[in-house]
Design a protein around this motif. Sequence first.
Motif, PDB file in Angstrom:
ATOM      1  N   CYS A 191      -0.684  -4.073  -1.438  1.00 41.04           N
ATOM      2  CA  CYS A 191      -2.114  -3.748  -1.523  1.00 41.04           C
ATOM      3  C   CYS A 191      -2.770  -3.688  -0.144  1.00 41.04           C
ATOM      4  O   CYS A 191      -3.603  -2.813   0.100  1.00 41.04           O
ATOM      5  N   PHE A 192      -2.400  -4.580   0.757  1.00 39.19           N
ATOM      6  CA  PHE A 192      -3.009  -4.558   2.088  1.00 39.19           C
ATOM      7  C   PHE A 192      -2.505  -3.372   2.901  1.00 39.19           C
ATOM      8  O   PHE A 192      -3.292  -2.584   3.420  1.00 39.19           O
ATOM      9  N   TRP A 193      -1.204  -3.218   3.006  1.00 39.52           N
ATOM     10  CA  TRP A 193      -0.630  -2.212   3.902  1.00 39.52           C
ATOM     11  C   TRP A 193      -0.908  -0.779   3.468  1.00 39.52           C
ATOM     12  O   TRP A 193      -0.914   0.138   4.288  1.00 39.52           O
ATOM     13  N   HIS A 194      -1.130  -0.568   2.181  1.00 43.77           N
ATOM     14  CA  HIS A 194      -1.353   0.792   1.684  1.00 43.77           C
ATOM     15  C   HIS A 194      -2.798   1.000   1.218  1.00 43.77           C
ATOM     16  O   HIS A 194      -3.116   2.037   0.654  1.00 43.77           O
ATOM     17  N   GLY A 195      -3.655   0.022   1.452  1.00 47.34           N
ATOM     18  CA  GLY A 195      -5.086   0.178   1.199  1.00 47.34           C
ATOM     19  C   GLY A 195      -5.461   0.364  -0.253  1.00 47.34           C
ATOM     20  O   GLY A 195      -6.113   1.340  -0.611  1.00 47.34           O
ATOM     21  N   HIS A 196      -5.095  -0.584  -1.110  1.00 44.68           N
ATOM     22  CA  HIS A 196      -5.426  -0.505  -2.530  1.00 44.68           C
ATOM     23  C   HIS A 196      -6.914  -0.784  -2.726  1.00 44.68           C
ATOM     24  O   HIS A 196      -7.358  -1.932  -2.674  1.00 44.68           O
ATOM     25  N   GLU A 197      -7.657   0.277  -2.971  1.00 46.97           N
ATOM     26  CA  GLU A 197      -9.122   0.149  -3.098  1.00 46.97           C
ATOM     27  C   GLU A 197      -9.494  -0.713  -4.299  1.00 46.97           C
ATOM     28  O   GLU A 197      -8.838  -0.684  -5.325  1.00 46.97           O
ATOM     29  N   HIS A 198     -10.562  -1.458  -4.157  1.00 43.93           N
ATOM     30  CA  HIS A 198     -11.120  -2.318  -5.197  1.00 43.93           C
ATOM     31  C   HIS A 198     -10.167  -3.446  -5.600  1.00 43.93           C
ATOM     32  O   HIS A 198     -10.283  -3.982  -6.697  1.00 43.93           O
ATOM     33  N   CYS A 199      -9.225  -3.773  -4.739  1.00 38.68           N
ATOM     34  CA  CYS A 199      -8.281  -4.853  -5.016  1.00 38.68           C
ATOM     35  C   CYS A 199      -8.675  -6.051  -4.154  1.00 38.68           C
ATOM     36  O   CYS A 199      -8.932  -5.894  -2.959  1.00 38.68           O
ATOM     37  N   PRO A 200      -8.700  -7.244  -4.731  1.00 43.72           N
ATOM     38  CA  PRO A 200      -9.068  -8.420  -3.931  1.00 43.72           C
ATOM     39  C   PRO A 200      -8.065  -8.723  -2.812  1.00 43.72           C
ATOM     40  O   PRO A 200      -8.399  -9.431  -1.867  1.00 43.72           O
ATOM     41  N   ASP A 201      -6.859  -8.176  -2.902  1.00 47.22           N
ATOM     42  CA  ASP A 201      -5.856  -8.420  -1.870  1.00 47.22           C
ATOM     43  C   ASP A 201      -6.002  -7.461  -0.681  1.00 47.22           C
ATOM     44  O   ASP A 201      -5.233  -7.543   0.271  1.00 47.22           O
ATOM     45  N   PHE A 202      -6.950  -6.541  -0.761  1.00 43.11           N
ATOM     46  CA  PHE A 202      -7.150  -5.593   0.339  1.00 43.11           C
ATOM     47  C   PHE A 202      -8.547  -5.707   0.908  1.00 43.11           C
ATOM     48  O   PHE A 202      -9.538  -5.600   0.206  1.00 43.11           O
ATOM     49  N   ARG A 203      -8.588  -5.925   2.197  1.00 46.44           N
ATOM     50  CA  ARG A 203      -9.833  -5.823   2.938  1.00 46.44           C
ATOM     51  C   ARG A 203      -9.460  -5.521   4.382  1.00 46.44           C
ATOM     52  O   ARG A 203      -8.446  -5.997   4.881  1.00 46.44           O
ATOM     53  N   ILE A 204     -10.274  -4.732   5.022  1.00 46.29           N
ATOM     54  CA  ILE A 204     -10.033  -4.408   6.425  1.00 46.29           C
ATOM     55  C   ILE A 204     -10.323  -5.660   7.253  1.00 46.29           C
ATOM     56  O   ILE A 204     -11.375  -6.269   7.105  1.00 46.29           O
ATOM     57  N   PRO A 205      -9.398  -6.050   8.120  1.00 42.30           N
ATOM     58  CA  PRO A 205      -9.659  -7.220   8.964  1.00 42.30           C
ATOM     59  C   PRO A 205     -10.899  -7.018   9.835  1.00 42.30           C
ATOM     60  O   PRO A 205     -11.250  -5.893  10.196  1.00 42.30           O
ATOM     61  N   SER A 206     -11.555  -8.113  10.169  1.00 35.75           N
ATOM     62  CA  SER A 206     -12.797  -8.025  10.950  1.00 35.75           C
ATOM     63  C   SER A 206     -12.537  -7.837  12.441  1.00 35.75           C
ATOM     64  O   SER A 206     -13.458  -7.530  13.188  1.00 35.75           O
ATOM     65  N   THR A 207     -11.300  -8.024  12.880  1.00 30.06           N
ATOM     66  CA  THR A 207     -10.970  -7.765  14.282  1.00 30.06           C
ATOM     67  C   THR A 207     -10.131  -6.495  14.356  1.00 30.06           C
ATOM     68  O   THR A 207      -9.360  -6.199  13.440  1.00 30.06           O
ATOM     69  N   ARG A 208     -10.308  -5.746  15.426  1.00 33.92           N
ATOM     70  CA  ARG A 208      -9.592  -4.488  15.640  1.00 33.92           C
ATOM     71  C   ARG A 208      -9.740  -3.558  14.437  1.00 33.92           C
ATOM     72  O   ARG A 208      -8.796  -2.902  13.996  1.00 33.92           O
ATOM     73  N   THR A 209     -10.952  -3.495  13.921  1.00 33.25           N
ATOM     74  CA  THR A 209     -11.224  -2.742  12.700  1.00 33.25           C
ATOM     75  C   THR A 209     -10.790  -1.286  12.801  1.00 33.25           C
ATOM     76  O   THR A 209     -10.159  -0.755  11.881  1.00 33.25           O
ATOM     77  N   ASP A 210     -11.121  -0.622  13.912  1.00 33.32           N
ATOM     78  CA  ASP A 210     -10.750   0.790  14.048  1.00 33.32           C
ATOM     79  C   ASP A 210      -9.240   0.979  14.001  1.00 33.32           C
ATOM     80  O   ASP A 210      -8.737   1.916  13.375  1.00 33.32           O
ATOM     81  N   TRP A 211      -8.514   0.085  14.667  1.00 36.53           N
ATOM     82  CA  TRP A 211      -7.058   0.193  14.674  1.00 36.53           C
ATOM     83  C   TRP A 211      -6.511   0.048  13.258  1.00 36.53           C
ATOM     84  O   TRP A 211      -5.640   0.815  12.835  1.00 36.53           O
ATOM     85  N   TRP A 212      -7.012  -0.939  12.498  1.00 38.66           N
ATOM     86  CA  TRP A 212      -6.530  -1.156  11.139  1.00 38.66           C
ATOM     87  C   TRP A 212      -6.894   0.005  10.216  1.00 38.66           C
ATOM     88  O   TRP A 212      -6.084   0.388   9.354  1.00 38.66           O
ATOM     89  N   ILE A 213      -8.085   0.553  10.383  1.00 43.64           N
ATOM     90  CA  ILE A 213      -8.464   1.703   9.555  1.00 43.64           C
ATOM     91  C   ILE A 213      -7.508   2.864   9.806  1.00 43.64           C
ATOM     92  O   ILE A 213      -7.011   3.497   8.865  1.00 43.64           O
TER      93      ILE A 213
END
Length: 147
Positions: free
Chosen positions: A69-91
């Motif tokens: 869920c995190f690595w593939h960006g599962h929308e509306h899943c509690p296991d996915f959220r963009i980290p608050s640091t290096r946000t652009d890189w993670w996006i």
Amino acid sequence: MADVFTPEKRSYVMSRIRGGNTKPELALRSMLHRMGYRFTVNGPKNRTLPGRPDVVLPKHRTVIFVHGCFWHGHEHCPDFRIPSTRTDWWINKIEGNRARDLRAENALRSLGWHVVTIWACALKNSKARLWLEPRLGKLLGQPATVR
């Protein structure tokens, strides 16, 4: 917020993230086997097909991807959220993963394969697996039991 680990420790932690035989993959394979499906995990087709599917069911011409869920960006899943640091890189990283997934899925469909994506949250615990199991046959385009 600064990273709680040193760069060396962060590198070590990230190197421990497995690419295969993860808990969700093992749970799915166990479920499929119990239901009577036979599949390959490291067969020749797995390595040559676009996207290197996690599970290949050659008899049914079906491939299964188990997406974290995190690595593939599962929308509306509690296991996915963009980290608050290096946000652009993670996006960029997650969008790149999604684009790669879509290319692989389209390539497989053009080769005549049925593609199923199962999210890790659907295999996370016994309650989630109980929800998934009766639906799995339908997802695979097969009757509930194959035996």
